[in-house]
Design an enzyme around this catalytic site. Structure first.
Site, PDB file in Angstrom:
ATOM      1  N   ARG A 167     -31.473  43.509 -61.563  1.00 30.02           N
ATOM      2  CA  ARG A 167     -30.578  42.701 -62.554  1.00 30.02           C
ATOM      3  C   ARG A 167     -29.687  42.543 -64.126  1.00 30.02           C
ATOM      4  NH1 ARG A 167     -36.526  40.029 -64.465  1.00 30.02           N
ATOM      5  NH2 ARG A 167     -36.492  38.652 -61.968  1.00 30.02           N
ATOM      6  N   LEU A 174     -34.954  29.578 -66.717  1.00 29.63           N
ATOM      7  CA  LEU A 174     -34.898  30.984 -65.925  1.00 29.63           C
ATOM      8  C   LEU A 174     -34.633  29.560 -64.563  1.00 29.63           C
ATOM      9  CD1 LEU A 174     -35.473  33.954 -64.347  1.00 29.63           C
ATOM     10  CD2 LEU A 174     -38.269  33.182 -64.555  1.00 29.63           C
ATOM     11  N   ALA A 191     -51.766  39.685 -69.391  1.00 32.05           N
ATOM     12  CA  ALA A 191     -51.985  40.868 -70.015  1.00 32.05           C
ATOM     13  C   ALA A 191     -53.554  40.534 -71.096  1.00 32.05           C
ATOM     14  CB  ALA A 191     -50.749  41.661 -71.344  1.00 32.05           C
ATOM     15  N   ARG A 222     -36.054  47.012 -66.083  1.00 36.17           N
ATOM     16  CA  ARG A 222     -37.076  46.145 -65.029  1.00 36.17           C
ATOM     17  C   ARG A 222     -36.859  45.937 -63.891  1.00 36.17           C
ATOM     18  NH1 ARG A 222     -40.050  41.769 -64.058  1.00 36.17           N
ATOM     19  NH2 ARG A 222     -39.224  40.629 -65.910  1.00 36.17           N
ATOM     20  N   GLN A 244     -33.593  43.495 -71.323  1.00 36.75           N
ATOM     21  CA  GLN A 244     -32.696  42.622 -69.654  1.00 36.75           C
ATOM     22  C   GLN A 244     -31.839  40.772 -69.964  1.00 36.75           C
ATOM     23  OE1 GLN A 244     -35.780  41.853 -66.110  1.00 36.75           O
ATOM     24  NE2 GLN A 244     -34.489  43.636 -65.668  1.00 36.75           N
ATOM     25  N   GLU A 267     -34.964  35.081 -59.608  1.00 37.65           N
ATOM     26  CA  GLU A 267     -34.643  35.584 -58.584  1.00 37.65           C
ATOM     27  C   GLU A 267     -35.035  35.234 -57.224  1.00 37.65           C
ATOM     28  OE1 GLU A 267     -33.931  39.838 -60.081  1.00 37.65           O
ATOM     29  OE2 GLU A 267     -35.258  39.858 -58.773  1.00 37.65           O
ATOM     30  N   PHE A 321     -37.191  41.146 -52.899  1.00 33.45           N
ATOM     31  CA  PHE A 321     -36.467  41.267 -54.412  1.00 33.45           C
ATOM     32  C   PHE A 321     -35.476  41.970 -54.962  1.00 33.45           C
ATOM     33  CE2 PHE A 321     -38.444  38.730 -58.362  1.00 33.45           C
ATOM     34  CZ  PHE A 321     -38.697  37.469 -57.899  1.00 33.45           C
ATOM     35  N   LEU A 368     -45.595  40.588 -63.765  1.00 36.41           N
ATOM     36  CA  LEU A 368     -46.780  40.354 -63.358  1.00 36.41           C
ATOM     37  C   LEU A 368     -47.963  41.327 -62.839  1.00 36.41           C
ATOM     38  CD1 LEU A 368     -45.424  36.720 -61.999  1.00 36.41           C
ATOM     39  CD2 LEU A 368     -46.463  37.494 -64.463  1.00 36.41           C
ATOM     40  N   HIS A 411     -33.992  37.841 -70.994  1.00 32.13           N
ATOM     41  CA  HIS A 411     -35.210  37.327 -69.712  1.00 32.13           C
ATOM     42  C   HIS A 411     -36.131  37.875 -70.617  1.00 32.13           C
ATOM     43  CE1 HIS A 411     -37.727  35.989 -66.679  1.00 32.13           C
ATOM     44  NE2 HIS A 411     -37.222  37.035 -66.403  1.00 32.13           N
ATOM     45  N   TYR A 412     -36.205  39.789 -71.374  1.00 29.66           N
ATOM     46  CA  TYR A 412     -37.560  40.178 -71.173  1.00 29.66           C
ATOM     47  C   TYR A 412     -36.417  41.700 -71.615  1.00 29.66           C
ATOM     48  CZ  TYR A 412     -40.733  43.376 -69.531  1.00 29.66           C
ATOM     49  OH  TYR A 412     -42.217  44.222 -70.026  1.00 29.66           O
ATOM     50  N   SER A 424     -55.596  34.136 -80.491  1.00 33.00           N
ATOM     51  CA  SER A 424     -53.652  33.480 -79.738  1.00 33.00           C
ATOM     52  C   SER A 424     -53.727  32.310 -80.810  1.00 33.00           C
ATOM     53  CB  SER A 424     -54.390  33.290 -78.785  1.00 33.00           C
ATOM     54  OG  SER A 424     -52.758  32.573 -78.321  1.00 33.00           O
ATOM     55  N   HIS A 467     -31.043  38.464 -67.806  1.00 29.05           N
ATOM     56  CA  HIS A 467     -31.737  37.854 -66.134  1.00 29.05           C
ATOM     57  C   HIS A 467     -30.166  37.638 -65.622  1.00 29.05           C
ATOM     58  CE1 HIS A 467     -33.353  35.901 -62.448  1.00 29.05           C
ATOM     59  NE2 HIS A 467     -34.180  36.314 -62.741  1.00 29.05           N
ATOM     60  N   VAL A 502     -46.912  31.760 -68.374  1.00 27.74           N
ATOM     61  CA  VAL A 502     -45.926  30.209 -67.948  1.00 27.74           C
ATOM     62  C   VAL A 502     -45.204  29.864 -67.000  1.00 27.74           C
ATOM     63  CG1 VAL A 502     -46.062  28.686 -69.509  1.00 27.74           C
ATOM     64  CG2 VAL A 502     -47.875  28.065 -67.764  1.00 27.74           C
ATOM     65  N   SER A 503     -44.351  30.424 -67.224  1.00 22.77           N
ATOM     66  CA  SER A 503     -43.204  30.351 -67.358  1.00 22.77           C
ATOM     67  C   SER A 503     -42.939  31.493 -66.130  1.00 22.77           C
ATOM     68  CB  SER A 503     -41.430  30.581 -68.229  1.00 22.77           C
ATOM     69  OG  SER A 503     -42.385  29.004 -69.144  1.00 22.77           O
TER      70      SER A 503
END
Lengths: 260, 560
Positions: free
Chosen positions: B267, B233, B6, B370, B221, B236, B107, B376, B335-336, B27, B223, B37-38
């Site tokens: 999820r 991770l 983002a 989500r 969330q 999914e 998905f 993404l 996870h999120y 950053s 996962h 990246v993950s």
């Protein structure tokens, strides 16, 4: 400190298994030169070197300095020398170094900022210098026109060289960098190759010149240390060999260079 | 602020919108270390017939348990394909069909194949693509390893940031006509999480302390498929490609929970199904507690190597398992964060001059849950929108003056000195407070919640805050002091955790990822509304509610 009584030892036994790590310590404000500090920590056979460092930092010594994040071999932060070999701290198991001690040092061929933290300024400049972006031929389709067609075989052309995580282990292992620090280096050449081989790119000689401009590439004797230490199978040595070949072709033939 | 998907997308959008502007990309890590990246499985977008914008919108809204703002979802689904194509033009190595078009895969919660992917390293490839693309913009200046400690605000307007260069320890300010936060989530407040170490919610906490509300923080969330030991991770996409989830009896237990979707259920529901099975004694028993098997043996090595090579690598490396011949052990893992900084569809926060995008933000598309592969495109769509909005709004705004800012830098330098570096009286270790926070969140604010558990969490969080006030650092160096960074991150994590706990305690219903055992049903009459948590001085957050915006999809019972 007085020795603990036998009774205390029985009620508070030391962890059944421990392992020693010898970690490089260096703070430029305090130390004239790097030194090694040894820590003894509880051992589990699924621990990686990064887990050991995290245990030390959480419970023993918060001043030990190193970079890390993903702990799954993809962010490229935790490159370090483990028993003399450049490795990702998150991907190397203590069990492979029993009974220890495990020697943990900063990546060689880089200036050290602090402890295991190396200065990667020059690496970042080298990455940028090869123009690692798609250079179009001015006939880019509009976004609304959709994607470029690229077959799986065309993706396969460059895919291997797109897997680099910028962990810099190849720079730490490179014998040319050790004597010629300005050498653009294995990862940057592999990245240049990644775009040169991409069917969407039209850089031609433009990018090739960025990696062959210095004499250093010709010093690479194809020892292949870079590919041997690469944790992601990128094979930068192959990229360097291909680049030398393309460059030679470019010198011999006016229309030569960069075949896809 | 932030160098993930983002943040870089926002920087490029701003740099392209006005090439004469100076854009700083700040950053705490080098951009390619960012947690984007993950991301593994892929990026959802409506690319071609027979898929439709309405299809993607409805799946997202149903997935959100009707807590998404539908007008924002409609913007999101229309923009997502353009962003995917933009990524393609920038060189993203998407996986392709034999005819050269971008491939899509099924998905969870999506009713059709719409998730684009680059094998099972989609986030890695997208991040490196935008990062490398950003290098060609001369007007983007990077400040790598710069840790921001506060926002500069003047008359209710954001005018820049203050922080320190990690290498020198020097505190300095960055005056700006607009600040975009793209700092990611705070999954590290949990012990068992897929998130990298850097995911500590710094931007959320900065905005919150500056008076901007955090929205829907109770929605976290989990996962379904994390590696039992580390929480790494397992994508999914394993289920998207046809993997089965089985319990100790070898049964595909999802038949009892999401019979029409099975492994492609959303999820929140699958994670609850797994925990319910564990409680019924039907989990497999392992060193790290109960787990389920995720089985892809029937797919064969060719499909596994082509579409899930990273999963084979990770399971081999960390578990000693070859997924071609053995099932993968998995259990639900944090996870999120659906919750985040309150923004509109352009990334504008309620504070003029301040914008947010990506996981740290809440533009309103994810609601209570989500859907996988929506984060993404969320980073791309709202990152780009925030970059453009910031440039648009900054026109005509006067550059901040330097006088008051110099004073703020002095104050911040003194605070860091007095509260952290120079303090010798404390007794508490930063890493141990953090570990106890993480264990407490796992225990009390997990897949299922209760009023009693959340009240325990409130009490324990107060104790953790007391301990934080008695902190003592081992490291007093100015040079790359990672313990100082960890302490400042912990301060941010404590604030983030408090908004989650208080918002969860107040929401007396079950919706999406927020499952209250004491209030098992959804209550649209009372809670078809966003929670807004406002910072207050020395007291718990003040909560307000804002109705959900509905355009064409009226709330229905959510079953799959």
């Amino acid at each position: 400190m007085a020795a603990p009584s036998q009774e205390l030892l029985r009620s508070n036994p030391l962890p059944a298994d421990t392992i020693q790590l010898s970690v490089t310590r260096y703070d430029p404000a305090q130390d004239a030169a790097p030194r090694q500090q040894t820590y003894e920590i509880p051992y589990r056979d699924d621990m990686v070197v990064l887990d050991a460092l995290n245990w030390i930092k959480t419970h023993m010594d918060g001043s030990v300095s190193y970079r890390w994040s993903c702990r799954m071999g993809i962010c490229g932060s935790c490159g370090m020398n483990v028993n003399g070999t450049p490795r990702l701290g998150c991907s190397v198991f203590l069990r492979d170094y029993l009974p220890g001690p495990v020697l943990v040092e900063p990546l060689p061929n880089f200036p050290v900022i602090r402890d295991l933290v190396i200065d990667m300024t020059s690496f970042m400049e080298k990455l940028s210098s090869v123009k690692p972006w798609v250079i179009s031929n001015g006939q880019e389709p509009a976004l609304a026109a959709g994607e470029h067609r690229q077959t799986p075989a065309q993706v396969e052309q460059y895919r291997q060289f797109s897997m680099c995580i910028n962990c810099m282990l190849c720079y730490a292992a490179c014998p040319v960098i050790a004597i010629e620090p300005h050498f653009v280096g294995p990862a940057a050449i592999a990245l240049a190759r990644r775009y040169d081989l991409d069917s969407r790119d039209h850089a031609g000689q433009d990018r090739l010149r960025t990696v062959t401009g210095s004499d250093a590439i010709w010093d690479c004797s194809f020892i292949g240390e870079c590919s041997a230490v690469c944790p992601k199978g990128v094979d930068p040595a192959k990229a360097i060999q291909q680049t030398k070949f393309e460059s030679t072709l470019g010198m011999l033939l006016p229309w030569g260079g960069v075949s896809k | 602020m932030g160098g993930g998907l983002a943040g870089i997308r926002a920087a490029i959008a701003a740099a392209e919108t006005d090439p004469k502007l100076r854009v700083a990309m700040v950053s705490k890590v080098y951009p390619m270390r960012s947690h984007t990246v993950s991301a593994e499985g892929g990026c959802a977008a409506v690319l071609r017939e027979p898929d439709s914008f309405d299809g993607h919108a409805f799946d997202t809204i149903k997935g959100s348990d009707y807590l998404a703002d539908q007008d924002v979802v409609e913007v999101f689904v229309r923009e997502a394909p353009l962003e995917v194509i933009q990524m393609e033009h920038w060189g993203c190595p998407w996986s392709r069909e034999p005819d050269g078009r971008i491939s899509v895969r099924p998905f969870g919660g999506m009713t059709t194949w719409r998730t684009c992917f680059a094998a099972d390293k989609s986030g890695f490839h997208m991040l490196h693509t935008v990062f490398q693309t950003s290098l060609q913009f001369a007007n983007i200046e990077r400040l790598d390893e710069f840790f921001v400690t506060s926002l500069i605000t003047e008359d209710g307007r954001c005018e820049g940031v203050i922080g320190f260069d990690m290498r020198s320890g020097e505190v300095r300010s960055l005056a700006a006509r607009a600040v975009i936060l793209a700092t990611g989530g705070n999954g590290r407040i949990y012990a068992f999480t897929t998130n990298g170490a850097i995911c500590t919610g710094d931007g959320m906490a900065l905005a919150y302390r500056a008076g901007v509300p955090l929205k829907d923080m109770e929605f976290v969330q989990f996962h379904p498929t994390g590696m039992p030991s580390t929480g790494i991770l397992i994508t999914e996409a394993v289920r998207g490609e046809g993997g089965y989830l089985t319990n100790a009896e070898g049964e595909r237990f999802l038949e009892r929970y999401v019979p029409n979707k099975m492994e492609l259920g959303p999820r929140d529901i699958i994670s609850r199904a797994m925990v319910t099975e564990f409680e019924a004694g039907r989990g497999l028993k392992g060193e790290y507690g109960d787990y389920m098997n995720l089985d892809v043996r029937h797919l064969g090595s060719e499909v596994i190597n082509r579409k899930l090579p990273f999963m084979r690598e990770l399971m081999g490396e960390y578990m000693g398992i070859d997924i071609v011949t053995d099932p993968m052990p998995v259990r639900p893992v944090e996870h999120y964060m659906m919750g985040g900084i309150d923004t509109d569809a352009s990334g504008r926060t309620p504070m003029p001059g301040l914008y947010a995008a990506g996981e740290c933000a809440n533009a309103g598309i994810n609601g209570a849950n989500r859907l996988g592969s929506n984060s993404l495109p969320e980073c791309l769509v709202f990152g780009a929108a925030a970059g453009r909005a910031a440039v648009h709004d900054a026109r005509g705004v006067k550059a901040p003056g330097s006088n008051p800012i110099a004073g703020l830098v002095k104050d911040e330098t003194r605070r860091i000195e007095a509260d952290f570096l120079g303090r010798s009286s404390g007794t508490e270790r930063v890493g141990e407070i953090r570990e106890d926070l993480q264990k407490m969140m796992d225990a009390q604010v997990g897949v299922f919640r209760t009023g009693d558990g959340l009240k325990t969490a409130v009490k324990e969080l107060a104790e953790l805050r007391d301990r934080f006030a008695r902190l003592k650092l081992d490291d007093h160096s100015r040079t790359f002091n990672t313990e100082l960074v960890t302490a400042l991150e912990l301060e941010n994590m404590l604030d983030g955790a408090e908004t989650i706990i208080e918002s969860a305690l107040a929401r007396q219903e079950s919706r999406g990822s927020h499952a209250r055992r004491d209030f098992p049903d959804r209550n649209d009459e009372k809670y078809l509304a966003h929670t807004l948590a406002y910072h207050t001085r020395g007291a718990k957050p003040r909560l307000e509610y804002r109705p959900v915006r509905i355009t064409q999809w009226q709330p229905q019972a959510r079953s799959y």
